[in-house]
Design a protein around this motif. Sequence first.
Motif, PDB file in Angstrom:
ATOM      1  N   ASP A 144      72.569  64.273  64.340  1.00  0.00           N
ATOM      2  CA  ASP A 144      72.223  63.822  65.690  1.00  0.00           C
ATOM      3  C   ASP A 144      72.247  65.029  66.631  1.00  0.00           C
ATOM      4  O   ASP A 144      72.870  66.055  66.327  1.00  0.00           O
ATOM      5  CB  ASP A 144      73.195  62.733  66.154  1.00  0.00           C
ATOM      6  CG  ASP A 144      74.607  63.264  66.351  1.00  0.00           C
ATOM      7  OD1 ASP A 144      74.893  63.825  67.421  1.00  0.00           O
ATOM      8  OD2 ASP A 144      75.419  63.130  65.413  1.00  0.00           O
ATOM      9  N   PRO A 145      71.548  64.967  67.776  1.00  0.00           N
ATOM     10  CA  PRO A 145      71.395  66.155  68.629  1.00  0.00           C
ATOM     11  C   PRO A 145      72.699  66.845  69.009  1.00  0.00           C
ATOM     12  O   PRO A 145      72.782  68.075  68.972  1.00  0.00           O
ATOM     13  CB  PRO A 145      70.666  65.608  69.859  1.00  0.00           C
ATOM     14  CG  PRO A 145      69.862  64.469  69.319  1.00  0.00           C
ATOM     15  CD  PRO A 145      70.732  63.842  68.265  1.00  0.00           C
ATOM     16  N   GLU A 146      73.729  66.082  69.378  1.00  0.00           N
ATOM     17  CA  GLU A 146      74.980  66.733  69.783  1.00  0.00           C
ATOM     18  C   GLU A 146      75.655  67.390  68.590  1.00  0.00           C
ATOM     19  O   GLU A 146      76.140  68.528  68.697  1.00  0.00           O
ATOM     20  CB  GLU A 146      75.927  65.746  70.448  1.00  0.00           C
ATOM     21  CG  GLU A 146      77.173  66.443  71.010  1.00  0.00           C
ATOM     22  CD  GLU A 146      77.970  65.562  71.935  1.00  0.00           C
ATOM     23  OE1 GLU A 146      78.002  65.855  73.141  1.00  0.00           O
ATOM     24  OE2 GLU A 146      78.573  64.577  71.437  1.00  0.00           O
ATOM     25  N   SER A 147      75.703  66.721  67.434  1.00  0.00           N
ATOM     26  CA  SER A 147      76.304  67.318  66.243  1.00  0.00           C
ATOM     27  C   SER A 147      75.526  68.556  65.808  1.00  0.00           C
ATOM     28  O   SER A 147      76.101  69.547  65.354  1.00  0.00           O
ATOM     29  CB  SER A 147      76.341  66.301  65.100  1.00  0.00           C
ATOM     30  OG  SER A 147      77.166  65.206  65.418  1.00  0.00           O
ATOM     31  N   ARG A 148      74.210  68.485  65.938  1.00  0.00           N
ATOM     32  CA  ARG A 148      73.357  69.635  65.603  1.00  0.00           C
ATOM     33  C   ARG A 148      73.691  70.826  66.497  1.00  0.00           C
ATOM     34  O   ARG A 148      73.822  71.962  66.039  1.00  0.00           O
ATOM     35  CB  ARG A 148      71.893  69.239  65.754  1.00  0.00           C
ATOM     36  CG  ARG A 148      70.897  70.252  65.196  1.00  0.00           C
ATOM     37  CD  ARG A 148      69.465  69.812  65.525  1.00  0.00           C
ATOM     38  NE  ARG A 148      69.290  68.376  65.331  1.00  0.00           N
ATOM     39  CZ  ARG A 148      68.561  67.607  66.118  1.00  0.00           C
ATOM     40  NH1 ARG A 148      67.897  68.130  67.140  1.00  0.00           N
ATOM     41  NH2 ARG A 148      68.467  66.318  65.887  1.00  0.00           N
ATOM     42  N   CYS A 149      73.838  70.537  67.779  1.00  0.00           N
ATOM     43  CA  CYS A 149      74.164  71.591  68.722  1.00  0.00           C
ATOM     44  C   CYS A 149      75.525  72.200  68.414  1.00  0.00           C
ATOM     45  O   CYS A 149      75.693  73.428  68.435  1.00  0.00           O
ATOM     46  CB  CYS A 149      74.142  71.031  70.148  1.00  0.00           C
ATOM     47  SG  CYS A 149      74.275  72.278  71.419  1.00  0.00           S
ATOM     48  N   ILE A 150      76.486  71.361  68.106  1.00  0.00           N
ATOM     49  CA  ILE A 150      77.824  71.833  67.752  1.00  0.00           C
ATOM     50  C   ILE A 150      77.765  72.715  66.507  1.00  0.00           C
ATOM     51  O   ILE A 150      78.373  73.792  66.453  1.00  0.00           O
ATOM     52  CB  ILE A 150      78.765  70.633  67.532  1.00  0.00           C
ATOM     53  CG1 ILE A 150      79.080  69.973  68.877  1.00  0.00           C
ATOM     54  CG2 ILE A 150      80.050  71.050  66.827  1.00  0.00           C
ATOM     55  CD1 ILE A 150      79.771  68.623  68.757  1.00  0.00           C
ATOM     56  N   PHE A 151      77.021  72.265  65.502  1.00  0.00           N
ATOM     57  CA  PHE A 151      76.881  73.039  64.268  1.00  0.00           C
ATOM     58  C   PHE A 151      76.272  74.410  64.549  1.00  0.00           C
ATOM     59  O   PHE A 151      76.738  75.431  64.040  1.00  0.00           O
ATOM     60  CB  PHE A 151      76.007  72.273  63.270  1.00  0.00           C
ATOM     61  CG  PHE A 151      75.797  72.983  61.967  1.00  0.00           C
ATOM     62  CD1 PHE A 151      76.665  72.770  60.903  1.00  0.00           C
ATOM     63  CD2 PHE A 151      74.746  73.858  61.790  1.00  0.00           C
ATOM     64  CE1 PHE A 151      76.481  73.419  59.684  1.00  0.00           C
ATOM     65  CE2 PHE A 151      74.550  74.512  60.586  1.00  0.00           C
ATOM     66  CZ  PHE A 151      75.421  74.294  59.537  1.00  0.00           C
ATOM     67  N   ILE A 152      75.225  74.442  65.360  1.00  0.00           N
ATOM     68  CA  ILE A 152      74.526  75.701  65.652  1.00  0.00           C
ATOM     69  C   ILE A 152      75.424  76.654  66.435  1.00  0.00           C
ATOM     70  O   ILE A 152      75.520  77.848  66.106  1.00  0.00           O
ATOM     71  CB  ILE A 152      73.228  75.414  66.431  1.00  0.00           C
ATOM     72  CG1 ILE A 152      72.259  74.608  65.567  1.00  0.00           C
ATOM     73  CG2 ILE A 152      72.567  76.718  66.877  1.00  0.00           C
ATOM     74  CD1 ILE A 152      71.140  73.954  66.354  1.00  0.00           C
ATOM     75  N   LEU A 153      76.092  76.149  67.456  1.00  0.00           N
ATOM     76  CA  LEU A 153      76.960  77.008  68.262  1.00  0.00           C
ATOM     77  C   LEU A 153      78.096  77.590  67.428  1.00  0.00           C
ATOM     78  O   LEU A 153      78.481  78.747  67.598  1.00  0.00           O
ATOM     79  CB  LEU A 153      77.540  76.231  69.444  1.00  0.00           C
ATOM     80  CG  LEU A 153      76.547  75.777  70.527  1.00  0.00           C
ATOM     81  CD1 LEU A 153      77.291  75.045  71.641  1.00  0.00           C
ATOM     82  CD2 LEU A 153      75.760  76.947  71.091  1.00  0.00           C
ATOM     83  N   GLY A 154      78.634  76.776  66.506  1.00  0.00           N
ATOM     84  CA  GLY A 154      79.774  77.239  65.723  1.00  0.00           C
ATOM     85  C   GLY A 154      79.415  78.040  64.493  1.00  0.00           C
ATOM     86  O   GLY A 154      80.157  78.945  64.096  1.00  0.00           O
TER      87      GLY A 154
END
Length: 281
Positions: A144-154
């Motif tokens: 999902d978009p928020e989990s994707r963003c979290i994965f990318i940032l980390g």
Amino acid sequence: MDTKTDQELSVLIERATAGDKQALEAVLAEVQDLVFNLSLRMLGTFPDAEDAAQDILLKVMTHLSSFRGDSAFSTWVFRIAVNHLKDYKKHMFAHAPLSFEFYGEDIKHGKFEDIPDLTQNTDQAILAEELKLSCTNVMLQCLDPESRCIFILGTMFRLDSRIAGDILNMTPEAYRQRLSRSRKKMAEFLSEYCGEYGHGTCRCAKRINYAIQNHRISPDRLTFTAAKPDDTIRGVTRAMEEIDDYSRQFAFCRTYRSPERLAQTIRDLLNGPVFSVVTDA
């Protein structure tokens, strides 16, 4: 181009908001690759990433006078980019969302044995590499978009949980928990299905014609292999925060130099009426 120090950036920003066009171009060049790579991983394709990156850099440009230096400039840019991308609806996968279940079924049951040669005499190794890079990038769309963003940032940008949590308006603890869960999902999928990064049976070299037939790659438009990797994105600390056992399993999280077209678009904007917005703010 060398990475600017915070003090050098502060001077450039001050000059830019005072009307120095060259300083503004230098400021935007400092974060252009960062913005493009975040957009690429969030949206899945080069054309969508270019469009979104242009929008984000325009926001950075027109809101530059509001930067107060309370955080690193890259953190401020990340916040603008994340807010833009989390609810972005103009990309291909917003209209055709993916899931790990769908992707797994396609790998297990996709019929690729009897497809004719569609490679147009393009080198098989290059096409296999293009498919591998494209597949792992698109795979992120299963989050999902928020989990994707979290994965990318980390995982790609390797932001400290305090900084990433601040960008996403969550506590460092909540961010670390969400990052660990998203990494676990990705690692489990790769382990089960992918023969390139895991223990699965899927091999890119065997699925080239299937991917071409389904418009996943094109021999005459090799966007990933044509882009030059850049593992020294400006403005981002490259120190992995070890919060789980998955940190080293995502070799596909490479970064790319943003296309020259994007730089030219920014130069065109600087020579247009938008520049007056920066100096009049």
